[in-house]
Scaffold this active site. Sequence first.
Site, PDB file in Angstrom:
ATOM      1  N   GLY A 181     -12.789  16.701  23.080  1.00 29.26           N
ATOM      2  CA  GLY A 181     -12.218  16.972  21.758  1.00 29.26           C
ATOM      3  C   GLY A 181     -12.960  16.271  20.644  1.00 29.26           C
ATOM      4  N   ASP A 182     -12.258  16.046  19.556  1.00 31.90           N
ATOM      5  CA  ASP A 182     -12.880  15.454  18.365  1.00 31.90           C
ATOM      6  C   ASP A 182     -13.017  13.936  18.451  1.00 31.90           C
ATOM      7  OD1 ASP A 182      -9.993  15.425  18.314  1.00 31.90           O
ATOM      8  OD2 ASP A 182     -10.151  14.546  16.321  1.00 31.90           O
ATOM      9  N   GLY A 239      -7.947  18.831  18.469  1.00 33.53           N
ATOM     10  CA  GLY A 239      -9.343  18.434  18.335  1.00 33.53           C
ATOM     11  C   GLY A 239     -10.321  19.517  17.931  1.00 33.53           C
ATOM     12  N   THR A 269      -3.026   9.905  21.166  1.00 30.74           N
ATOM     13  CA  THR A 269      -4.360   9.353  20.878  1.00 30.74           C
ATOM     14  C   THR A 269      -4.203   8.130  19.976  1.00 30.74           C
ATOM     15  OG1 THR A 269      -5.440  11.484  21.073  1.00 30.74           O
ATOM     16  CG2 THR A 269      -6.500   9.892  19.621  1.00 30.74           C
ATOM     17  N   THR A 284      -6.281  12.241  14.572  1.00 31.51           N
ATOM     18  CA  THR A 284      -5.552  12.655  15.771  1.00 31.51           C
ATOM     19  C   THR A 284      -4.981  14.040  15.537  1.00 31.51           C
ATOM     20  OG1 THR A 284      -3.728  12.172  17.276  1.00 31.51           O
ATOM     21  CG2 THR A 284      -3.447  11.454  14.989  1.00 31.51           C
ATOM     22  N   GLY A 285      -5.019  14.867  16.556  1.00 33.35           N
ATOM     23  CA  GLY A 285      -4.505  16.221  16.386  1.00 33.35           C
ATOM     24  C   GLY A 285      -5.253  17.201  17.261  1.00 33.35           C
ATOM     25  N   ARG A 334     -13.682  19.720  29.063  1.00 30.97           N
ATOM     26  CA  ARG A 334     -13.442  19.860  27.619  1.00 30.97           C
ATOM     27  C   ARG A 334     -13.471  18.475  26.943  1.00 30.97           C
ATOM     28  NH1 ARG A 334      -9.384  17.594  23.971  1.00 30.97           N
ATOM     29  NH2 ARG A 334      -9.242  18.999  22.203  1.00 30.97           N
TER      30      ARG A 334
HETATM   31  N1  ASP Z   1      -7.578  14.853  19.066  1.00 30.64           N
HETATM   32  C1  ASP Z   1      -7.374  14.676  20.470  1.00 30.64           C
HETATM   33  C2  ASP Z   1      -8.161  15.721  21.216  1.00 30.64           C
HETATM   34  O1  ASP Z   1      -8.229  16.848  20.762  1.00 30.64           O
HETATM   35  C3  ASP Z   1      -5.940  14.767  20.886  1.00 30.64           C
HETATM   36  C4  ASP Z   1      -4.946  14.081  20.016  1.00 30.64           C
HETATM   37  O2  ASP Z   1      -5.300  13.478  19.030  1.00 30.64           O
HETATM   38  O3  ASP Z   1      -3.761  14.132  20.343  1.00 30.64           O
HETATM   39  O4  ASP Z   1      -8.661  15.442  22.269  1.00 30.64           O
END
Ligand code: ASP
Length: 343
Positions: free
Chosen positions: A240-241, A264, A210, A261-262, A238
Site C-alpha cells: 500500500g501507500d 492505500g 496503521t 492512513t486509509g 500487495r
Molecule cells: N494505508 C494502509 C494500506 O493501504 C492501510 C491503512 O492505513 O489502514 O496499506
Amino acid sequence: MLPVRSLMLMSIILLMIFSGCSEESPANIPNVAISKPDYVLAIHGGAGVITKENMNEEKELAYQSALNKALDLGEEVLKGGGTSLDAVVAAITFMEDSPLFNAGKGAVFNHDGQNEMDASIMEGKELMAGAIGGVRTIKHPILAARAVMEKSEHVMLVGQGAETFAKEQGLEIVDPSYFYTQQRWDALQNVLKSDPDRSELDHSDRKHGTVGAVALDRHGNLAAATSTGGMTNKRYNRIGDSPIIGAGTYADNGTCAVSCTGHGEYFIRYAVAHSLAAQMEYGHKSLKEAGDHIIHDVLVKAGGTGGLISVDKDGNVYLPFNTEGMYRGFTKPGMREVKIYKE
Ligand code: ASP
C-alpha cells in the site's frame, strides 16, 4: 477610544494566538507562526469506521491510554532536546508492540494467513528516506526502514532482501508466529467467509490501525514515519501507500511532515503526503488549507477514505480525516490532545 483599525488588528492578533492552540487553525491565516512551539509530536493509530456505537468503554480507554503512552515516549525525546527522528521512532516502536494497532504485533493477515508488513521514515533536513515492504519476521519494521535510510544507499527494500538486510543490521528477528493475534485471525476468517476475493480495500465496514508519527524538534527538523500490516486478505504481495515516500509518508523542513492512513491505493495515486508539501511550497497554502483540499475535496471526490497527521515547519498541527474516526493525538509544551471520533 481606540481607532477601529487598532481594534481590528487586536482581534486578528487574538484570533491568531488562539488558533495556535488548536489542531484546526483557521484556514484564512496562512502559515503564520505566532509563537513557534519548542517541539511538536502528532501520532495516528489508523482511520476508519470508528464510532461510539461500535466501541465499548474498555476498548476506548485502552486506545486512549496507548495513544497517550506513545505520545509520552516521543515527547520525552523531544523535551530532552532529542531529534524528531528519534521521537517518531520512539512513538512508533511502542505502537508496533501493541496488539491494538495494525502494525508490528497487531498486523492484519493476508489471504494466505501471513502477516506482511510495510514501513517508511523520512527526515526533512536532507530529505533522506528509508522504507521496507512485505516483511514477515522483523519485529519492528520501522527500525528496518530507518536502517535502510541510514545504513544503505537505497530508499526501499522489500521481501526476503529486506529481511536479510535487517538481520545483517542486527535488528530483532522473530518467528512469524509472533505476529499472531486472535482478533486479526478472526477478521481474516470473516472476510474469507463473506467475500474471499475481496482484499479489504473497502473502509466502509472495517476499522484500521496503521500507525504514524510526525514531529518537529527544537532544532527545527521535521520527521515523519508510518508502519502497517496493510489490508486484511491482501494478495499477490500487495503493497500500500505506507512505505511509499510521497504517498504515505513525507517530510521537508521547508514545509511540513505528513503520515497517512486509509485506502492505500488512493493515497498512492494522489501522492497524498507529498501533495501537502507541494501545495504549501508552490501554492503558498497553509497546512490546514492543503490538508483540507486533499482529504476533504480531492480524495472525497475520488472515493478515497482515510486521513493524515501533519505538522508544519512553524509547529502548526493539522489532523484531517474523511472517515467516521481516526485514532489520533498530539502534544507540545503545555498542550496534549488525544481523540478518536469525529468532532
Ligand atoms: N494505508 C494502509 C494500506 O493501504 C492501510 C491503512 O492505513 O489502514 O496499506
